[in-house]
Design a protein around this motif. Structure first.
Motif, PDB file in Angstrom:
ATOM      1  N   ASP A   1       0.878  -1.239   0.024  1.00 28.91           N
ATOM      2  CA  ASP A   1       0.053   0.074   0.063  1.00 28.91           C
ATOM      3  C   ASP A   1       0.734   1.251   0.013  1.00 28.91           C
ATOM      4  O   ASP A   1       1.979   1.138  -0.193  1.00 28.91           O
ATOM      5  CB  ASP A   1      -1.067  -0.095   1.099  1.00 28.91           C
ATOM      6  CG  ASP A   1      -0.423   0.081   2.683  1.00 28.91           C
ATOM      7  OD1 ASP A   1       0.760   0.494   2.686  1.00 28.91           O
ATOM      8  OD2 ASP A   1      -1.157  -0.302   3.401  1.00 28.91           O
TER       9      ASP A   1
ATOM     10  N   ASN B   1       3.117  -0.875   3.610  1.00 24.38           N
ATOM     11  CA  ASN B   1       2.561  -1.880   4.513  1.00 24.38           C
ATOM     12  C   ASN B   1       2.534  -2.802   3.230  1.00 24.38           C
ATOM     13  O   ASN B   1       2.310  -2.690   2.325  1.00 24.38           O
ATOM     14  CB  ASN B   1       1.486  -1.739   5.184  1.00 24.38           C
ATOM     15  CG  ASN B   1       1.589  -0.707   6.227  1.00 24.38           C
ATOM     16  OD1 ASN B   1       2.350  -0.463   7.073  1.00 24.38           O
ATOM     17  ND2 ASN B   1       0.496   0.289   6.244  1.00 24.38           N
TER      18      ASN B   1
ATOM     19  N   LYS C   1      -2.537  -1.029  -3.594  1.00 23.80           N
ATOM     20  CA  LYS C   1      -3.774  -0.392  -3.016  1.00 23.80           C
ATOM     21  C   LYS C   1      -3.542   0.540  -1.970  1.00 23.80           C
ATOM     22  O   LYS C   1      -2.449   0.745  -1.385  1.00 23.80           O
ATOM     23  CB  LYS C   1      -4.550  -1.469  -2.329  1.00 23.80           C
ATOM     24  CG  LYS C   1      -4.637  -3.072  -3.196  1.00 23.80           C
ATOM     25  CD  LYS C   1      -5.741  -4.000  -2.522  1.00 23.80           C
ATOM     26  CE  LYS C   1      -7.167  -3.106  -2.306  1.00 23.80           C
ATOM     27  NZ  LYS C   1      -8.026  -4.404  -2.045  1.00 23.80           N
ATOM     28  N   GLU C   2      -4.458   1.543  -1.762  1.00 19.41           N
ATOM     29  CA  GLU C   2      -4.579   2.482  -1.143  1.00 19.41           C
ATOM     30  C   GLU C   2      -4.189   1.705   0.424  1.00 19.41           C
ATOM     31  O   GLU C   2      -3.304   2.375   1.309  1.00 19.41           O
ATOM     32  CB  GLU C   2      -6.045   3.034  -0.693  1.00 19.41           C
ATOM     33  CG  GLU C   2      -6.090   4.351   0.400  1.00 19.41           C
ATOM     34  CD  GLU C   2      -5.393   5.448  -0.095  1.00 19.41           C
ATOM     35  OE1 GLU C   2      -5.385   6.350   0.723  1.00 19.41           O
ATOM     36  OE2 GLU C   2      -5.394   5.834  -1.356  1.00 19.41           O
ATOM     37  N   ASN C   3      -5.021   0.657   0.712  1.00 23.80           N
ATOM     38  CA  ASN C   3      -4.733  -0.006   2.007  1.00 23.80           C
ATOM     39  C   ASN C   3      -4.840  -1.370   1.552  1.00 23.80           C
ATOM     40  O   ASN C   3      -5.559  -1.851   1.155  1.00 23.80           O
ATOM     41  CB  ASN C   3      -5.579   0.475   2.991  1.00 23.80           C
ATOM     42  CG  ASN C   3      -5.925   1.773   3.340  1.00 23.80           C
ATOM     43  OD1 ASN C   3      -4.869   2.312   4.095  1.00 23.80           O
ATOM     44  ND2 ASN C   3      -6.814   2.438   3.105  1.00 23.80           N
TER      45      ASN C   3
ATOM     46  N   ILE D   1      -2.150  -6.703   6.860  1.00 19.46           N
ATOM     47  CA  ILE D   1      -1.035  -5.934   7.273  1.00 19.46           C
ATOM     48  C   ILE D   1      -0.137  -7.212   7.899  1.00 19.46           C
ATOM     49  O   ILE D   1      -0.404  -7.796   8.957  1.00 19.46           O
ATOM     50  CB  ILE D   1      -1.061  -4.993   7.963  1.00 19.46           C
ATOM     51  CG1 ILE D   1      -1.826  -3.863   7.585  1.00 19.46           C
ATOM     52  CG2 ILE D   1       0.439  -4.437   8.452  1.00 19.46           C
ATOM     53  CD1 ILE D   1      -1.666  -2.577   8.298  1.00 19.46           C
TER      54      ILE D   1
ATOM     55  N   GLU E   1       4.980   8.081   3.040  1.00 17.86           N
ATOM     56  CA  GLU E   1       4.430   7.580   1.797  1.00 17.86           C
ATOM     57  C   GLU E   1       5.365   7.032   0.617  1.00 17.86           C
ATOM     58  O   GLU E   1       6.362   7.787   0.499  1.00 17.86           O
ATOM     59  CB  GLU E   1       3.356   8.686   1.240  1.00 17.86           C
ATOM     60  CG  GLU E   1       2.533   8.501   0.169  1.00 17.86           C
ATOM     61  CD  GLU E   1       1.429   9.237  -0.224  1.00 17.86           C
ATOM     62  OE1 GLU E   1       0.751   9.185  -1.532  1.00 17.86           O
ATOM     63  OE2 GLU E   1       1.040   9.918   0.660  1.00 17.86           O
TER      64      GLU E   1
ATOM     65  N   TRP F   1      -3.747   4.399  -5.370  1.00 17.22           N
ATOM     66  CA  TRP F   1      -4.080   5.622  -4.926  1.00 17.22           C
ATOM     67  C   TRP F   1      -3.621   6.822  -5.515  1.00 17.22           C
ATOM     68  O   TRP F   1      -2.917   6.620  -6.592  1.00 17.22           O
ATOM     69  CB  TRP F   1      -3.241   5.744  -3.568  1.00 17.22           C
ATOM     70  CG  TRP F   1      -1.699   5.435  -3.667  1.00 17.22           C
ATOM     71  CD1 TRP F   1      -0.793   6.425  -3.806  1.00 17.22           C
ATOM     72  CD2 TRP F   1      -1.163   4.284  -3.476  1.00 17.22           C
ATOM     73  NE1 TRP F   1       0.560   6.122  -3.615  1.00 17.22           N
ATOM     74  CE2 TRP F   1       0.436   4.732  -3.651  1.00 17.22           C
ATOM     75  CE3 TRP F   1      -1.338   2.967  -3.634  1.00 17.22           C
ATOM     76  CZ2 TRP F   1       1.402   3.698  -3.825  1.00 17.22           C
ATOM     77  CZ3 TRP F   1      -0.106   2.149  -3.560  1.00 17.22           C
ATOM     78  CH2 TRP F   1       1.248   2.427  -3.819  1.00 17.22           C
TER      79      TRP F   1
END
Length: 607
Positions: free
Chosen positions: A469, A473, A513-515, A519, A544, A574
């Motif tokens: 992400d 992570n 992905k954004e998140n 994790i 970031e 993202w």
């Protein structure tokens, strides 16, 4: 000397030292029938070998009988899938479950059991798993760890009551984890040699060593390649790790670790044999052909082999001879030459060493880029070690070590089961192949490598990921409700505790992905993510990922920066930040490509 003293001295101390006490040797079938029962928590030890012979007898005796076992094993791979398909499991406690050869990948029947809820999978990192066993062996209720903090694994296990996150009570302002002790009912282990009572040698690398046997409430079932005298053990007492006092049964089981191997490091007169890649590949391929094909394979290679002797006879003398030969230190040179002639590999691919550097694969560009960044970070941060994870990431680390050697910067390559300072041999990219073992400067165990060497401020981590992400992570465990991937292995420990981390991952919107969906490892220490299309970096103090580099040649090269940014942005989930100093990376050199290709002539990762 007084006559009574002399007589006592001669009678008590000048005779031979006592041999082993009670002879605990039993047949394989007896050992399992007498000591394994439904509902048990069973630990299967992961050293340089695995107790597969014992496990296969459990499968024969409990196939489709729903014994509701909880089995703890560091990694479930290869024929372990029979435990899932045979309806034997209630729960597995592990760090990784899936297929590992020829490359790490999910197993469809593990995925099915997990999605349906038929089998609970409790995920740990390798270090935290070993720390749970250590706590059990020490009879402590818990141990402190730095691993897993802030991850989905931590949240899941906290909900299950086996993990807690707390503030450091001594004021460092850091969060630490508490792992609950794991005490199985019984432990199964395979060793290179023991005496008839069960005093046992474990040869290096030690992996988790004898933590499980010491943690087990009821003791140990031990299988061995050789029964030796107690005098022999005394001459090699630095290798004896298990005392007879905790052993319930001894099973003489030559090649009892197959399809995994056994080393004879430190005791060259003992036998050794390498992993049977063909066997590992065939069971994994059977699983991909469907339930009928997998049941047919299990019946042929496990259920219908009524004894271990019958199984060895089925393997055949030539195959056994070949496996013993593959464990020899110098066989890599001949194997690499054979691969160059197009020999068929054990993954059903012909060996190939393409000539020239004009044409190359996207995977080759990614690994060269990762190696270049790793070499830069090692020099910049004055690092001494690289922990290379299982999979393609190890190839980038191996190439980086060559680049560093060329500039006079010494670096040692490590692997979590206990390799330190090894020199990877060409011809076989599997990280734990037996040709690498004799090249180690030191062989030790999980607690040393992941618990002491990785967190010492001198380590670079080289890891792979299924998802990444924007905060770096990454996920290698699962997509909840959709797919089970593999697990952490040592990835979380390395990501959490290394000075810096380089991740390799194929680009894609579902992958970047954004998140992330889960994790597995935090992005805190990730400095670089090398993909097949470009490089993302996260400077110290930044949160970031930023696109810093694109490629100019090969199948994922671009004519200009604008084209590269547009394409890469379309694959990222993202609002991508692009560096003001976006750079173009030149094509791999011939030597960089040739080193990678020599490591992987059968295209396990370079495809």
């Amino acid at each position: 000397m007084d006559a009574d003293y002399r007589e006592l001295l001669q009678r008590r101390f000048l005779g031979n030292l006592p041999q082993c006490d009670a002879d605990k040797r039993v047949s394989l079938a007896e050992a399992i029938a007498d000591h394994i029962r439904p509902g048990q928590k069973i630990h299967m030890a992961h050293t340089n070998s695995r107790p597969y012979g014992l496990m296969h007898e459990i499968i024969r005796q409990y196939w489709q009988k729903d014994p509701q076992f909880e089995i703890a094993m560091l990694s479930f791979a290869d024929s372990c899938v029979a435990l899932f398909l045979g309806g034997m499991l209630k729960k597995v406690v592990t760090t990784l479950v899936g297929d590992l050869w020829p490359s790490p990948s999910p197993n469809p029947f593990v995925n099915e059991a997990w999605l349906s809820g038929a089998v609970e999978i409790e995920h740990w990192s390798i270090l935290s798993y070993a720390e749970r066993l250590l706590a059990g062996a020490l009879r402590l209720p818990f141990l402190v760890t730095r691993s897993m903090v802030g991850t989905t694994m931590a949240a899941d296990n906290q909900a299950a009551g086996t993990f807690q996150e707390i503030d450091d009570p001594f004021g460092s302002k850091d969060k630490v984890g508490l792992v609950s002790a794991y005490r199985p009912d019984i432990s199964l282990i395979h060793v290179a040699a023991c005496d008839c009572a069960g005093n046992a040698i474990i040869t290096a690398p030690l992996g988790e060593s004898a933590l499980g046997p010491y943690a087990a409430k009821e003791g140990v079932i031990l299988s061995t390649d050789a029964i030796v005298s107690t005098d022999y053990l005394r001459r090699n007492n630095h290798l004896v790790k298990i005392p007879a006092s905790i052993v319930k049964a001894v099973v003489e089981l030559p090649m009892g670790s197959h399809p995994r191997g056994v080393t004879n490091v430190g005791v060259p007169e003992l036998t050794q044999y390498a992993e049977d890649y063909q066997y590992m590949y065939e069971v994994n391929w059977a699983a991909r052909r469907g339930k009928e094909a997998l049941i047919e394979w299990i019946d042929e290679w496990i259920l219908s082999c009524e004894t271990h002797d019958a199984f060895i006879e089925k393997l055949g003398a030539e195959r056994v001879k070949r496996l013993r030969g593959k464990a020899q230190a110098n066989v890599w040179f001949e194997e690499t030459l054979s691969a160059a002639t197009g020999e068929l590999g054990e993954n059903d691919r012909h060996g190939e060493l393409p000539v020239g550097a004009d044409s190359f694969l996207g995977s080759e560009m990614m690994l060269v880029a990762a190696a270049r960044k790793q070499a830069e970070l090692v020099r910049e941060l004055k690092l001494k070690n690289i922990l290379a994870g299982v999979g393609a990431a190890n190839l980038s680390a191996w190439l980086a070590s060559h680049k560093l050697q060329d500039t006079g910067h010494a670096v040692q390559i490590m692997a979590e089961v206990g390799y330190y300072g090894y020199e990877p041999r060409p011809g076989d990219p599997y990280i734990f192949n037996f040709k690498n073992t004799p090249t180690c400067i030191m062989t030790s165990d999980i607690l040393n490598i992941l618990g002491q060497m990785v967190p010492n401020g001198m380590n670079l981590g080289s890891l792979g990921a299924a998802q990444v992400d924007r905060l770096a992570n990454f996920n290698s465990t699962c997509i909840p409700g959709k797919m089970h991937l593999l697990g952490s292995g040592g990835g979380n420990d390395v990501a959490t505790n290394s000075k810096a981390v380089v991740v390799t991952a194929y680009l894609g919107k579902g992958k970047f992905k954004e998140n992330v969906d889960y994790i597995t490892s935090p992005g805190t220490n990730v400095r670089c993510v090398a993909t097949d299309y470009g490089i993302f970096e996260k400077p110290p103090g930044e949160e970031e990922l930023v696109l810093t580099t694109y490629y100019t040649s090969g199948p994922t090269g671009f004519a200009n920066a604008e084209e590269a940014v547009a394409k890469i942005r379309s694959h990222v989930g993202w609002d991508l930040v692009v560096s003001q100093h976006l750079t173009a990376m030149e094509a791999p050199s011939q030597e960089e490509l040739y080193i990678l290709r020599l490591y992987d002539p059968f295209k396990q990762f370079l495809r």
